[in-house]
Design a protein around this motif. Structure first.
Motif, PDB file in Angstrom:
ATOM      1  N   ILE A  22     -36.856 -50.236   5.004  1.00 27.30           N
ATOM      2  CA  ILE A  22     -36.381 -48.718   5.122  1.00 27.30           C
ATOM      3  C   ILE A  22     -36.205 -48.511   6.741  1.00 27.30           C
ATOM      4  O   ILE A  22     -37.216 -48.853   7.419  1.00 27.30           O
ATOM      5  N   GLU A  23     -35.057 -47.989   7.119  1.00 30.51           N
ATOM      6  CA  GLU A  23     -35.002 -47.679   8.472  1.00 30.51           C
ATOM      7  C   GLU A  23     -36.134 -46.802   8.981  1.00 30.51           C
ATOM      8  O   GLU A  23     -36.432 -45.696   8.281  1.00 30.51           O
ATOM      9  N   GLY A  24     -36.759 -47.233  10.198  1.00 34.52           N
ATOM     10  CA  GLY A  24     -37.811 -46.424  10.743  1.00 34.52           C
ATOM     11  C   GLY A  24     -39.217 -46.680  10.271  1.00 34.52           C
ATOM     12  O   GLY A  24     -39.962 -46.240  10.730  1.00 34.52           O
ATOM     13  N   ILE A  25     -39.496 -47.494   9.126  1.00 40.37           N
ATOM     14  CA  ILE A  25     -40.523 -48.011   8.764  1.00 40.37           C
ATOM     15  C   ILE A  25     -41.027 -49.673   8.988  1.00 40.37           C
ATOM     16  O   ILE A  25     -39.906 -50.298   8.637  1.00 40.37           O
ATOM     17  N   ASP A  26     -41.941 -49.802   9.975  1.00 44.05           N
ATOM     18  CA  ASP A  26     -42.047 -51.092  10.453  1.00 44.05           C
ATOM     19  C   ASP A  26     -43.042 -51.715   9.300  1.00 44.05           C
ATOM     20  O   ASP A  26     -44.045 -52.319   9.707  1.00 44.05           O
ATOM     21  N   ALA A  27     -42.409 -52.110   8.078  1.00 42.66           N
ATOM     22  CA  ALA A  27     -43.017 -52.811   6.969  1.00 42.66           C
ATOM     23  C   ALA A  27     -41.998 -53.453   6.073  1.00 42.66           C
ATOM     24  O   ALA A  27     -40.907 -52.816   6.026  1.00 42.66           O
ATOM     25  N   GLU A  28     -42.486 -54.220   5.200  1.00 44.01           N
ATOM     26  CA  GLU A  28     -41.457 -54.756   4.207  1.00 44.01           C
ATOM     27  C   GLU A  28     -42.229 -54.750   2.648  1.00 44.01           C
ATOM     28  O   GLU A  28     -43.211 -55.011   2.650  1.00 44.01           O
ATOM     29  N   GLY A  29     -41.289 -54.483   1.638  1.00 45.83           N
ATOM     30  CA  GLY A  29     -41.960 -54.623   0.315  1.00 45.83           C
ATOM     31  C   GLY A  29     -41.117 -55.911   0.016  1.00 45.83           C
ATOM     32  O   GLY A  29     -40.300 -56.392   0.421  1.00 45.83           O
ATOM     33  N   GLU A  30     -41.766 -56.594  -1.145  1.00 49.75           N
ATOM     34  CA  GLU A  30     -41.212 -57.869  -1.530  1.00 49.75           C
ATOM     35  C   GLU A  30     -41.642 -58.065  -3.009  1.00 49.75           C
ATOM     36  O   GLU A  30     -42.684 -57.381  -3.533  1.00 49.75           O
ATOM     37  N   ILE A  31     -40.728 -58.820  -3.747  1.00 46.40           N
ATOM     38  CA  ILE A  31     -41.248 -59.525  -4.797  1.00 46.40           C
ATOM     39  C   ILE A  31     -40.924 -60.770  -4.675  1.00 46.40           C
ATOM     40  O   ILE A  31     -39.712 -61.348  -4.120  1.00 46.40           O
ATOM     41  N   THR A  32     -41.946 -61.648  -4.647  1.00 44.18           N
ATOM     42  CA  THR A  32     -41.703 -63.307  -4.585  1.00 44.18           C
ATOM     43  C   THR A  32     -41.332 -63.845  -5.797  1.00 44.18           C
ATOM     44  O   THR A  32     -41.719 -63.434  -6.706  1.00 44.18           O
ATOM     45  N   PHE A  33     -40.702 -64.963  -5.709  1.00 40.97           N
ATOM     46  CA  PHE A  33     -40.363 -65.668  -6.865  1.00 40.97           C
ATOM     47  C   PHE A  33     -40.352 -67.392  -6.672  1.00 40.97           C
ATOM     48  O   PHE A  33     -40.389 -67.771  -5.565  1.00 40.97           O
ATOM     49  N   HIS A  45     -45.071 -62.011  -7.815  1.00 40.48           N
ATOM     50  CA  HIS A  45     -45.824 -61.007  -7.024  1.00 40.48           C
ATOM     51  C   HIS A  45     -44.858 -59.704  -6.704  1.00 40.48           C
ATOM     52  O   HIS A  45     -44.120 -60.160  -6.072  1.00 40.48           O
ATOM     53  N   THR A  46     -45.353 -58.510  -6.770  1.00 37.28           N
ATOM     54  CA  THR A  46     -44.587 -57.473  -6.049  1.00 37.28           C
ATOM     55  C   THR A  46     -45.742 -56.821  -5.304  1.00 37.28           C
ATOM     56  O   THR A  46     -46.695 -56.500  -5.542  1.00 37.28           O
ATOM     57  N   GLY A  47     -45.104 -56.713  -3.816  1.00 38.81           N
ATOM     58  CA  GLY A  47     -45.829 -56.127  -2.953  1.00 38.81           C
ATOM     59  C   GLY A  47     -45.487 -55.163  -2.213  1.00 38.81           C
ATOM     60  O   GLY A  47     -44.212 -55.119  -1.603  1.00 38.81           O
ATOM     61  N   MET A  52     -44.829 -47.769   2.835  1.00 34.14           N
ATOM     62  CA  MET A  52     -43.593 -47.440   1.884  1.00 34.14           C
ATOM     63  C   MET A  52     -43.792 -46.785   0.596  1.00 34.14           C
ATOM     64  O   MET A  52     -42.956 -46.762  -0.244  1.00 34.14           O
ATOM     65  N   GLY A  53     -45.199 -46.806   0.227  1.00 34.13           N
ATOM     66  CA  GLY A  53     -45.608 -46.241  -1.018  1.00 34.13           C
ATOM     67  C   GLY A  53     -44.885 -44.783  -1.544  1.00 34.13           C
ATOM     68  O   GLY A  53     -44.561 -43.957  -0.593  1.00 34.13           O
ATOM     69  N   GLY A  54     -44.358 -44.662  -2.818  1.00 37.94           N
ATOM     70  CA  GLY A  54     -43.964 -43.561  -3.312  1.00 37.94           C
ATOM     71  C   GLY A  54     -42.635 -43.234  -3.008  1.00 37.94           C
ATOM     72  O   GLY A  54     -41.945 -42.151  -3.296  1.00 37.94           O
TER      73      GLY A  54
END
Length: 105
Positions: A22-33, A45-47, A52-54
């Motif tokens: 998400i632009e402006g947020i220095d983090a990443e969400g992921e689903i690993t496979f 895994h989903t992280g 980025m919560g909510g």
């Protein structure tokens, strides 16, 4: 609400991840496979970090993975508790999921 951008990365011959930013947020969400066999991956895994919560990141990642499975003809073994829980709520996804590592769609 900020727009979520999702990409797919192959990290090596067997593993990869769907990555949400998400632009402006220095983090990443992921689903690993993991590639489990011909035309079969497991969603391992989903992280989603607190920053980025909510924001609907996990749902967006899952929808992207489902669209990828439809477009590319593979099925998903739901190892991750989040993916497994969502799959249990959506019977209409049954053609995209499997429990057999070597099963072709």
């Amino acid at each position: 609400m900020s727009e979520i951008t999702i990409t797919k990365e192959e990290t090596d011959a067997r593993h990869g991840r769907y990555v949400a930013k998400i632009e402006g947020i220095d983090a990443e969400g992921e689903i690993t496979f993991t590639h489990r066999g011909p035309k079969v991956i497991s969603a391992d895994h989903t992280g989603v970090p607190d920053a980025m919560g909510g924001k609907g990141v996990a749902k967006a990642l899952l929808n992207f993975m489902l669209d990828d499975a439809k477009a590319n003809g593979f099925r998903i073994i739901p190892v991750c508790p989040y993916v497994r829980a969502q799959y249990a709520r959506h019977a209409e996804w049954s053609d995209l999921f499997t429990t057999k590592p070597g099963e072709d769609p």
